[in-house]
Design a protein around this motif. Structure first.
Motif, mmCIF file in Angstrom:
data_model
loop_
_atom_site.group_PDB
_atom_site.id
_atom_site.type_symbol
_atom_site.label_atom_id
_atom_site.label_comp_id
_atom_site.label_asym_id
_atom_site.label_seq_id
_atom_site.Cartn_x
_atom_site.Cartn_y
_atom_site.Cartn_z
ATOM 1 N N ARG A 165 -2.550 7.223 7.593
ATOM 2 C CA ARG A 165 -1.410 7.696 6.802
ATOM 3 C C ARG A 165 -0.178 7.974 7.658
ATOM 4 N NH1 ARG A 165 -5.329 11.089 4.149
ATOM 5 N NH2 ARG A 165 -4.596 12.807 5.463
ATOM 6 N N LYS A 166 -0.384 8.465 8.878
ATOM 7 C CA LYS A 166 0.731 8.962 9.682
ATOM 8 C C LYS A 166 1.370 7.914 10.586
ATOM 9 C CE LYS A 166 0.259 13.226 8.206
ATOM 10 N NZ LYS A 166 1.290 13.843 7.341
ATOM 11 N N SER A 202 2.566 -0.427 5.893
ATOM 12 C CA SER A 202 2.383 -1.522 4.935
ATOM 13 C C SER A 202 0.899 -1.827 4.730
ATOM 14 C CB SER A 202 3.119 -2.774 5.404
ATOM 15 O OG SER A 202 2.626 -3.200 6.665
ATOM 16 N N PHE A 203 0.130 -1.728 5.805
ATOM 17 C CA PHE A 203 -1.314 -1.962 5.689
ATOM 18 C C PHE A 203 -1.964 -0.873 4.835
ATOM 19 C CE2 PHE A 203 -5.661 -1.448 7.569
ATOM 20 C CZ PHE A 203 -6.192 -2.615 7.043
ATOM 21 N N GLU A 247 -0.504 0.836 2.440
ATOM 22 C CA GLU A 247 -0.126 0.577 1.051
ATOM 23 C C GLU A 247 -0.959 -0.561 0.461
ATOM 24 O OE1 GLU A 247 1.904 2.297 -0.948
ATOM 25 O OE2 GLU A 247 2.001 3.729 0.718
ATOM 26 N N PHE A 248 -1.217 -1.567 1.282
ATOM 27 C CA PHE A 248 -2.065 -2.681 0.844
ATOM 28 C C PHE A 248 -3.464 -2.181 0.478
ATOM 29 C CE2 PHE A 248 -5.455 -5.553 2.307
ATOM 30 C CZ PHE A 248 -5.280 -6.616 1.429
ATOM 31 N N LEU A 249 -4.047 -1.336 1.339
ATOM 32 C CA LEU A 249 -5.386 -0.808 1.073
ATOM 33 C C LEU A 249 -5.413 0.028 -0.202
ATOM 34 C CD1 LEU A 249 -6.752 0.306 4.579
ATOM 35 C CD2 LEU A 249 -7.440 -1.670 3.217
ATOM 36 N N LYS A 250 -4.393 0.850 -0.400
ATOM 37 C CA LYS A 250 -4.341 1.690 -1.597
ATOM 38 C C LYS A 250 -4.267 0.836 -2.860
ATOM 39 C CE LYS A 250 -0.882 4.436 -0.639
ATOM 40 N NZ LYS A 250 0.078 5.571 -0.816
ATOM 41 N N HIS A 251 -3.426 -0.175 -2.825
ATOM 42 C CA HIS A 251 -3.284 -1.038 -4.001
ATOM 43 C C HIS A 251 -4.572 -1.794 -4.296
ATOM 44 C CE1 HIS A 251 -2.286 -4.885 -6.026
ATOM 45 N NE2 HIS A 251 -1.539 -4.092 -6.776
#
Length: 310
Positions: free
Chosen positions: A30-31, A37-38, A40-44
């Motif tokens: 997270r930090k 970007s990676f 955010e990709f994992l979350k999506h």
């Protein structure tokens, strides 16, 4: 390049390179701006069900079920649902291209709140092949199947009893195998913690066996290192079941997985005292410290292969 040391790597023992390991904590992920970007990709991908975060060791039990197309599968203690999601992935992968799977996963848990979590974690699969139930696993009810209920009752046909091809018995346990990450467990852990789970574990697993088809496979697993919760339970299952149950040697499956033989001898702790046999236990404690907690006279280690996985 800045994060090259954290490069993704596949777990060598997971079939099809479908499981990958990232040597980063959630906080680091997270930090670190370079990983935004990676992240955010994992979350999506997690939200839409394409990626599931799961402990590597938690992935092992479903793999040994050897799930096939059309199987009926029972996950007896399913919440929070990572193993259930894994089973759902397996049945969807095993189907014929262009067809919906005919397999069924029933995911059960004792607590309603945990069932809510289970549903939340599995709804990303968007599957019609999952049923979530809320029962005590050791008293899981017998179920019936009929291709067409109306026709079955019209013809006075008795619906067919549902028997499971595969049963995952990932039972409640002391959890001492998670000490490396569950730091609060150190404050309350004792070497006798597993004793209180032993009988429940036996009863759940025996119910799983009763619901299993002839020729089916059940995987028993815990996140404990205590032989009272592992080898002793397996030995008691074999003793109670006699020749109707066989302990399967899976040493040729998932060969890359690090493993070692299970224990053949152990002592049982109670209130700070260690006992070699049940006869050594004081009479006042023999109703709590059960004979099945001790190694049998014919060790399961001598007559069968029991494995621990890391």
């Amino acid at each position: 390049d800045e994060c090259g040391e954290y490069a993704l790597s596949p777990l060598p023992w997971y079939p099809g390179n479908l499981a990958w390991h990232l040597n980063l904590s959630r906080k680091q992920l997270r930090k670190n701006p370079a990983l935004e970007s990676f992240h955010e990709f994992l979350k999506h991908e997690s939200e839409v069900g394409n990626v599931t975060r799961q402990e590597a060791v938690s992935m092992v039990p479903p793999l040994f079920l050897n799930v096939q197309a059309g199987h009926h599968i029972l996950d007896m203690c399913a919440a929070p649902g990572s193993k259930t999601f894994q089973l759902l992935e397996m049945i969807h992968q095993s189907k014929e291209p262009g067809l919906l799977p005919t397999a069924l996963v029933i995911a059960n848990d004792l607590k309603v709140q945990r069932c809510d979590v289970l549903i939340h974690n599995t709804k990303r699969m968007c599957t019609a092949n999952l049923i979530v139930t809320n029962h005590e696993a050791q008293s899981f009810p017998s179920c019936s199947l009929a291709k067409d209920d109306s026709e079955a009752y019209k013809d006075h046909c008795k619906p067919q009893r549902l028997e499971f091809d595969r049963v995952l018995c990932d039972v409640p346990c002391s959890g001492d195998g998670t000490l490396r990450k569950s730091h609060d467990l150190w404050r309350k852990w004792s070497s006798s913690m597993g004793n209180e789970f032993h009988l429940l574990q036996v009863n759940i697993a025996m119910r799983g066996i009763a619901l299993l088809k002839v020729g089916g496979r059940m995987v028993y697993s815990t996140c404990s290192m205590n032989p009272v919760e592992n080898e002793a339970v397996v030995a008691e299952l074999l003793r109670r079941s006699g020749s109707s149950v066989e302990l399967l040697d899976v040493s040729t499956e998932l060969r890359e997985l690090v493993r070692r033989p299970g224990l053949g001898t152990w002592k049982v702790n109670d209130r700070g005292s260690w006992f070699q046999t049940h006869e050594d236990v004081p009479d006042s404690r023999k109703n709590v410290i059960l004979p099945s907690m001790f190694p049998s006279s014919t060790s399961i280690h001598e007559s069968h292969k029991v494995w621990h996985f890391k």
